[in-house]
Design an enzyme around this catalytic site. Structure first.
Site, PDB file in Angstrom:
ATOM      1  N   CYS A 172      95.710   4.419-114.940  1.00 57.22           N
ATOM      2  CA  CYS A 172      95.233   5.251-116.048  1.00 57.22           C
ATOM      3  C   CYS A 172      95.816   4.774-117.367  1.00 57.22           C
ATOM      4  CB  CYS A 172      95.590   6.709-115.800  1.00 57.22           C
ATOM      5  SG  CYS A 172      97.319   6.959-115.370  1.00 57.22           S
ATOM      6  N   GLU A 190      94.919  15.382-116.172  1.00 59.58           N
ATOM      7  CA  GLU A 190      95.356  14.002-116.448  1.00 59.58           C
ATOM      8  C   GLU A 190      94.124  13.121-116.256  1.00 59.58           C
ATOM      9  OE1 GLU A 190      98.078  13.127-117.663  1.00 59.58           O
ATOM     10  OE2 GLU A 190      99.620  14.571-117.092  1.00 59.58           O
TER      11      GLU A 190
HETATM   12  P1  NAD Z   1      87.138  10.752-110.098  1.00 57.37           P
HETATM   13  O1  NAD Z   1      87.086  11.717-111.226  1.00 57.37           O
HETATM   14  O2  NAD Z   1      85.901  10.097-109.657  1.00 57.37           O
HETATM   15  O3  NAD Z   1      87.728  11.470-108.784  1.00 57.37           O
HETATM   16  C1  NAD Z   1      88.990  12.114-108.797  1.00 57.37           C
HETATM   17  C2  NAD Z   1      88.998  13.230-107.770  1.00 57.37           C
HETATM   18  O4  NAD Z   1      88.090  14.262-108.160  1.00 57.37           O
HETATM   19  C3  NAD Z   1      88.587  12.803-106.359  1.00 57.37           C
HETATM   20  O5  NAD Z   1      89.462  13.414-105.447  1.00 57.37           O
HETATM   21  C4  NAD Z   1      87.180  13.381-106.244  1.00 57.37           C
HETATM   22  O6  NAD Z   1      86.795  13.667-104.916  1.00 57.37           O
HETATM   23  C5  NAD Z   1      87.308  14.656-107.040  1.00 57.37           C
HETATM   24  N1  NAD Z   1      86.064  15.227-107.546  1.00 57.37           N
HETATM   25  C6  NAD Z   1      84.896  14.591-107.834  1.00 57.37           C
HETATM   26  N2  NAD Z   1      83.994  15.480-108.305  1.00 57.37           N
HETATM   27  C7  NAD Z   1      84.609  16.694-108.330  1.00 57.37           C
HETATM   28  C8  NAD Z   1      84.217  17.992-108.749  1.00 57.37           C
HETATM   29  N3  NAD Z   1      82.996  18.230-109.240  1.00 57.37           N
HETATM   30  N4  NAD Z   1      85.094  19.001-108.651  1.00 57.37           N
HETATM   31  C9  NAD Z   1      86.349  18.777-108.187  1.00 57.37           C
HETATM   32  N5  NAD Z   1      86.778  17.568-107.768  1.00 57.37           N
HETATM   33  C10 NAD Z   1      85.916  16.536-107.849  1.00 57.37           C
HETATM   34  O7  NAD Z   1      88.251   9.699-110.516  1.00 57.37           O
HETATM   35  P2  NAD Z   1      88.708   8.357-109.738  1.00 57.37           P
HETATM   36  O8  NAD Z   1      87.607   7.350-109.865  1.00 57.37           O
HETATM   37  O9  NAD Z   1      89.222   8.708-108.394  1.00 57.37           O
HETATM   38  O10 NAD Z   1      89.963   7.892-110.616  1.00 57.37           O
HETATM   39  C11 NAD Z   1      89.857   7.026-111.698  1.00 57.37           C
HETATM   40  C12 NAD Z   1      89.975   7.766-112.996  1.00 57.37           C
HETATM   41  O11 NAD Z   1      91.173   8.561-112.992  1.00 57.37           O
HETATM   42  C13 NAD Z   1      90.111   6.859-114.196  1.00 57.37           C
HETATM   43  O12 NAD Z   1      89.338   7.361-115.255  1.00 57.37           O
HETATM   44  C14 NAD Z   1      91.597   6.934-114.554  1.00 57.37           C
HETATM   45  O13 NAD Z   1      91.898   6.625-115.890  1.00 57.37           O
HETATM   46  C15 NAD Z   1      91.893   8.354-114.197  1.00 57.37           C
HETATM   47  N6  NAD Z   1      93.333   8.548-113.945  1.00 57.37           N
HETATM   48  C16 NAD Z   1      94.060   9.282-114.837  1.00 57.37           C
HETATM   49  C17 NAD Z   1      95.436   9.430-114.660  1.00 57.37           C
HETATM   50  C18 NAD Z   1      96.281  10.211-115.629  1.00 57.37           C
HETATM   51  O14 NAD Z   1      97.440  10.507-115.300  1.00 57.37           O
HETATM   52  N7  NAD Z   1      95.777  10.581-116.797  1.00 57.37           N
HETATM   53  C19 NAD Z   1      96.050   8.836-113.554  1.00 57.37           C
HETATM   54  C20 NAD Z   1      95.267   8.097-112.653  1.00 57.37           C
HETATM   55  C21 NAD Z   1      93.900   7.974-112.862  1.00 57.37           C
END
Ligand code: NAD
Length: 472
Positions: A280, A246
């Site tokens: 999102c 997602e």
């Molecule tokens: P992010 O990708 O920076 O972080 C999300 C998670 O991934 C965190 O827990 C982080 O620690 C982890 N992470 C970071 N690097 C990683 C790696 N290499 N391997 C595994 N895990 C890792 O996202 P964010 O800034 O926390 O969230 C915002 C983004 O999320 C926006 O782009 C938003 O649109 C998206 N989002 C999507 C949905 C959906 O349902 N499609 C819902 C909410 C947010």
């Protein structure tokens, strides 16, 4: 102005580490909240081993009993609702009121109950007298859940509730920006669940990567940015993990020329600015016919300027700060790029970087080119570009022109016209005369680079299961 009184049953005290760990501050005030624990690679191994050991008896637990335990977990959330909402507000920044912290905690209980009740039966696919074949749905094992900071409690439940219902156990890694919210939620859920079926581990991207590569994790449920999603897809390939992705969105809304601007303004506003734009599937670019462009802009400014923004625990507020400085800086950079290109800032557009809290005002930007970075990049915050169009075909083409395809919306007084346009939009969901309304009964997922796999409903249960065909 009234401020919520902390209910204080000691939940926060139970989850923070007394000394050391990661310091967490309120993004609205800078106030120190507590230290979150941080897990090492060895802690992760211990957590996965415990979840794996618990999984066999959890899978052997009758489905009706697992459902009853999810309802019990929802009861526990409701019993602690105010305390959870206040902690969420302090750590994430979102206000208690409006579609924010209390709403999010309510959604946790609702999604737990819905996932407890969806029917999941073997599907008979052939029964013609000669051949019989049915598809059964078996648990996968241990699910690794990795989440973002915008809706930390609700998105955790989106991941863990179907996983648990299907007989998987879960190791959950919250965002390093909002670990306390998820730890508190898990603490409450675990008061109802058997030991080790749901285990939290806190840390940043490195820990997320270790979880992704772990050989005893069967599936990753990931919600976050598209760039992290791509890194996870690569890292998960060696162990052939199942994945639900997602990812980021840049949802378009198309207004048709038959609307009453005043009647849709509040719906447009909350479609774009729920959770102060940090959502999102929020409306992130709005296409409006030139014939009613000024009226729609004026109506939106009227709604925006009446909405109170401030510290989350103050009861009057319905908009809060950005959760972190980095996200506030992204919003400021994109608004500056629009201003520098000659766009009109209708309201907002300035912030005081020295003032406490990561606040940025609701910002509406008109007279903007369709290829400006504020339109083509995900702002994930309180700034909405409003693009004028002369030709509906052109608006549809612009809406479909990006790699993102999470949600979209069409706004019209004529449902048949709206449905025609909806059918041509490339997105996981298209809402008509609303934007971003999710429902546990309705599958949710992204098109294009907004991800793959579905959450919610029976489709969501199947995502955390291994289909097993039995035939004779
Ligand atoms: P992010 O990708 O920076 O972080 C999300 C998670 O991934 C965190 O827990 C982080 O620690 C982890 N992470 C970071 N690097 C990683 C790696 N290499 N391997 C595994 N895990 C890792 O996202 P964010 O800034 O926390 O969230 C915002 C983004 O999320 C926006 O782009 C938003 O649109 C998206 N989002 C999507 C949905 C959906 O349902 N499609 C819902 C909410 C947010």
């Amino acid at each position: 102005m009234t401020t919520a009184a902390a209910p204080g049953s000691g939940l926060l005290e139970r989850i923070v580490t007394p000394t050391g760990g990661q310091p967490i501050h309120d993004p609205a005030t800078g106030e120190f909240i507590g230290h979150a624990p941080t897990a090492s690679a060895a802690d992760l191994d211990t957590a996965v081993a415990a979840a794996q050991a618990a999984q066999k008896s959890w899978a052997a637990t009758p489905d009706a009993e697992r459902s009853a335990l999810l309802h019990k977990a929802a009861d526990a959330v409701e019993a602690h609702a105010e305390e959870l909402a206040q902690l969420l507000s302090r750590e994430q920044g979102k206000p208690l009121n409006g579609p924010n912290a209390r709403f999010e905690v309510g959604a946790c209980a609702a999604w737990l109950r819905a996932n407890a009740d969806f029917p999941i039966e073997p599907e008979v696919v052939i029964d013609d007298g000669e051949t019989y074949a049915e598809v059964r749905y078996q648990p996968l094992g241990v699910v690794g859940a990795i989440g973002p900071w915008n809706w930390p409690m609700m998105i955790s439940v989106w991941q863990l509730a179907p996983s648990l219902r299907m007989g998987n156990t879960v190791v959950i890694k919250p965002s390093e920006y909002t670990p306390l919210s998820v730890l508190a939620l898990v603490e409450v859920l675990n008061s109802a669940l058997p030991a080790d079926v749901l285990i939290p581990v806190c840390g940043g991207g490195e820990l997320g990567d270790q979880l992704t590569r772990h050989p005893d994790i069967a599936k990753i449920m990931f919600t976050g940015s598209t760039s992290t999603g791509k890194a996870i897809i690569k890292a998960a390939s060696d162990t052939m993990k199942r994945m639900t992705m997602e990812l980021g969105g840049n949802d378009a809304g198309i207004v048709l020329d038959d609307v009453d601007p005043a009647a849709i303004a509040e719906g447009l506003f909350w479609g774009a600015f729920i959770n102060t734009g940090q959502t999102c599937a929020a409306l992130k670019r709005l296409y409006v016919p030139r014939s009613i462009y000024r009226e729609v802009c004026d109506a939106l400014v009227g709604v925006a300027e009446a909405m109170p923004m401030g510290v989350g625990l103050e009861e009057d507020n319905v908009l809060g700060p950005l959760q972190n400085a980095a996200q506030r800086d992204i919003v400021a950079r994109l608004v500056d790029s629009a201003r520098n290109a000659g766009a009109t800032i209708l309201t907002g557009g300035e912030h005081d970087a020295e003032a406490p809290g990561y606040f940025y005002p609701i910002t509406l930007v008109a007279d903007i080119d369709p290829d400006n970075p504020l339109v083509t990049e995900e702002q994930f915050g309180p700034a909405l570009p409003i693009i004028a169009y002369d030709d509906l075909e052109q608006a549809i083409e612009w809406a479909n022109s990006l790699d993102a395809g999470l949600g979209s919306s069409v706004w019209s007084a004529d449902r048949a016209r709206a449905l025609d346009v909806a059918a041509r939009l490339e997105a996981g969901t298209t809402w008509i005369n609303k934007h971003g309304a999710v429902d546990p009964r309705m599958p949710f997922g992204g098109a294009k680079e907004s991800g793959f796999g579905l959450e919610f409903g029976v489709a969501g249960l199947k995502e955390v299961a291994q289909p097993h065909v039995v035939t004779y």
